[in-house]
Design a protein around this motif. Structure first.
Motif, PDB file in Angstrom:
ATOM      1  N   GLU B 137       1.234  -1.086   0.046  1.00 26.13           N
ATOM      2  CA  GLU B 137       0.169  -0.116  -0.162  1.00 26.13           C
ATOM      3  C   GLU B 137       0.287   1.257   0.021  1.00 26.13           C
ATOM      4  N   LEU B 138       1.993   1.013   0.170  1.00 28.66           N
ATOM      5  CA  LEU B 138       3.213   2.226   0.005  1.00 28.66           C
ATOM      6  C   LEU B 138       3.554   2.569  -1.742  1.00 28.66           C
ATOM      7  N   SER B 139       3.438   3.827  -1.365  1.00 31.18           N
ATOM      8  CA  SER B 139       5.554   3.960  -2.732  1.00 31.18           C
ATOM      9  C   SER B 139       6.298   3.994  -2.352  1.00 31.18           C
ATOM     10  N   GLY B 140       7.019   3.548  -3.563  1.00 26.73           N
ATOM     11  CA  GLY B 140       8.608   3.153  -3.051  1.00 26.73           C
ATOM     12  C   GLY B 140       9.279   3.386  -2.412  1.00 26.73           C
ATOM     13  N   GLU B 142       8.349   5.376  -0.098  1.00 28.09           N
ATOM     14  CA  GLU B 142       7.478   5.466   1.140  1.00 28.09           C
ATOM     15  C   GLU B 142       8.301   3.443   1.978  1.00 28.09           C
ATOM     16  N   GLN B 143       8.004   2.506   1.379  1.00 27.55           N
ATOM     17  CA  GLN B 143       8.698   1.731   1.556  1.00 27.55           C
ATOM     18  C   GLN B 143      10.079   1.507   1.598  1.00 27.55           C
ATOM     19  N   LEU B 168      14.168   3.880  -7.196  1.00 28.01           N
ATOM     20  CA  LEU B 168      13.307   5.126  -6.931  1.00 28.01           C
ATOM     21  C   LEU B 168      13.307   6.256  -7.762  1.00 28.01           C
ATOM     22  N   ASP B 169      11.850   7.170  -8.087  1.00 29.64           N
ATOM     23  CA  ASP B 169      11.797   8.410  -9.157  1.00 29.64           C
ATOM     24  C   ASP B 169      12.495   9.157  -8.380  1.00 29.64           C
ATOM     25  N   ALA B 172      11.061  10.867  -5.204  1.00 30.23           N
ATOM     26  CA  ALA B 172      11.645  10.480  -4.259  1.00 30.23           C
ATOM     27  C   ALA B 172      12.916   9.915  -3.809  1.00 30.23           C
TER      28      ALA B 172
END
Lengths: 285, 231
Positions: B137-140, B142-143, B168-169, B172
């Motif tokens: 449920e988390l973005s890269g 956030e993970q 990551l982009d 991020a």
């Protein structure tokens, strides 16, 4: 310890299908072992039934005083192998023969003199009902001066011995083969559970978990699976036993100790299978 | 803190991964480890956290002589380190806070202290609001923050990061990099392997460059610190 239990139980919740599959596999592997065990138990029961008929008869010389016989009977009963020694007088031998040998009743009625000798009939304790012990006891009986002859169906006892040996050997080999197959199948199942969590194990190691910490939940889980599998196997075996009893033959079930042993066997395989699998996995990463 | 002295690393099947590598990273330092893929960056990190045995030479980390570390002492070394990877390595079936708590539980931390410590690091990485979220449920970014929180929760003296922004982009990446800088500012040494030269240029940190297993450049040794941005 608290954490170990939590982690072990969590696995059942997180991977219910794989856990159920493990328990089922263990259950059926042990069920096969159990079925073979039932055959072995019943075969043994049957052999024991036959062995109960092992009997030694010492025929006495006519005219032996009853006091001598009574004393000797005491001595014989004190033999460690002997379960019971019963004196059969000439008269009771004749009475019994009249009862048992119906076709000779007329002949036996018309006898002027009782031709049957008095005897002492011995039964041995269960673990001495084999050719060697029967022979030993027979030899000792021959040593009494008033004993005329000793009979015990030598051929029959020897055949029984051989039958017992064959049953034991077959039981051991086939039982061991079944047990090994069960161990392999159960071991593979547990290995799957370990591999399924290899990522988790790697992460645990990364954050500084000791090998013991990683191992413990798996051991507990393996033991629980083995225990559950064992219980289910026992249930299946009891079901099979009930059906056999109803439709086929009158059979015996495991004693409480034997049932506990099989369930314990499952638990131990689960435990040691897990120990081996996790150990091997940990050594490689 | 971390000291490599004439370190060689050979893999059984594939030649030398490290050739005579020596460097010293002091307490509280931030160091980039750069080089092309296969240059030996990850191998250096693996030697630091004793994932791979040292072939020859000496590796000292936080007072541990890693080359002679017994297997049972490896966990003790790792508890002094925080480790972050490109692929996050979170447990998918546990929430963010459970992932972080896990790192405390395995080290036998007192249970009553765990929730507060977990919350503190999750706040530090800016994820307190998503403590109950699962990795999927988390973005890269956030993970990776959860992974960093997990690495920090044992209060390590060194944070090892192997291409932490590799997946990551840009946005991020900036966020995670800033987080690592903040962590370093509070006193934790950071050894970050990366091939993202833009990132390296952004900050005035020490750069160690590897090429085919050999250390070819160390900004502290080879150049004044203020020119370190162009390896």
């Amino acid at each position: 310890m608290n954490l170990t239990i939590r982690e072990a139980l969590l696995t059942f919740r997180r991977a219910p299908l794989l856990s159920a599959l493990s328990v089922t596999t263990i259950a059926f592997s042990l069920f096969v072992v159990g079925l073979f065990g039932l055959v072995a138990v019943n075969l043994q029961d049957a052999l024991r039934g036959v062995a109960e008929r092992v009997e030694i008869v010492a025929y006495l010389l006519p005219g032996t005083p009853i006091e001598t016989i009574t004393l000797a009977e005491k001595d014989i009963e004190a033999f460690p192998e002997v379960q019971s020694a019963v004196y059969v007088s000439e008269d009771s031998a004749l009475t019994r023969a009249r009862g048992e040998l119906v076709e000779f009743r007329d002949v036996l009625q018309e006898l002027e003199r009782n031709p049957l000798p008095a005897s002492i009939e011995l039964k041995l304790r269960p673990r001495f009902r084999d050719a060697q012990h029967v022979n030993e006891v027979a030899d000792r009986l021959r040593g009494f001066g008033f004993v005329d002859d000793v009979r015990f169906g030598r051929d029959w006892v020897e055949k029984l011995d051989r039958l017992r040996q064959v049953a034991a050997a077959v039981g051991l080999v086939v039982g061991a083969a079944f047990a090994v197959v069960a161990i392999i199948i159960i071991g593979t199942t547990i290995r799957m559970a370990v591999l399924q969590r290899s990522r988790e194990i790697a992460i645990m190691r990364l954050v500084g978990a000791t090998d013991g910490f990683i191992r413990r939940p798996f051991l507990l889980q393996g033991a629980i699976k083995g225990l559950l599998g064992g219980l289910v196997a026992m249930g299946l075996a009891y079901g099979a036993y009930t059906l056999i009893n109803r439709w086929l033959i009158q059979a015996a079930f495991f004693s409480k100790e034997q049932a506990v042993a099989i369930v314990g066997f499952g638990t131990l395989i689960g435990l040691f299978g897990s120990a081996a699998s996790v150990g091997r996995h940990l050594r490689r990463v | 803190m971390i000291k490599f002295t004439n370190v060689f690393k050979a893999f059984p099947k594939g030649g030398l991964a490290l050739k005579d590598v020596s460097f010293h990273i002091a307490k509280g330092e931030f160091v980039f480890l750069t080089g092309h893929s296969g240059a030996g960056k990850s191998t250096v990190l693996k030697l630091v956290f004793a994932e791979e045995p040292v072939t020859s030479g000496e590796v000292r980390v936080s007072g541990f002589n890693v080359a002679e570390l017994r297997r049972k002492d490896v966990p003790m070394l790792r508890r002094r380190l925080g480790i972050v990877f490109q692929d996050f390595r979170l447990l998918e079936d546990r929430s963010a806070e459970e992932n972080v708590a896990f790192a405390l539980e395995v080290t036998g931390a007192r249970r009553s202290t765990i929730p507060a410590r977990v919350m503190r690091v999750l706040t530090q990485v800016g994820l307190a609001a998503k403590a109950q979220a699962y990795p999927r449920e988390l973005s890269g970014g956030e993970q990776q923050r959860v992974a960093i929180a997990r690495a920090l929760v044992n209060e390590p003296t060194v944070l090892l990061a192997d291409e932490p922004t590799g997946n990551l982009d840009e946005r991020a990446t900036r966020g995670v990099f800033q987080l690592l800088r903040d962590i370093n500012a509070s006193g934790t040494a950071v050894l970050m392997a990366t091939h993202d030269l833009d990132l390296v240029r952004q900050a005035p940190y020490r750069v160690i460059e590897l090429q085919e297993g050999a250390l070819v450049y160390d900004s502290v040794v080879d150049e004044p610190r203020d020119q370190a941005a162009s390896p």
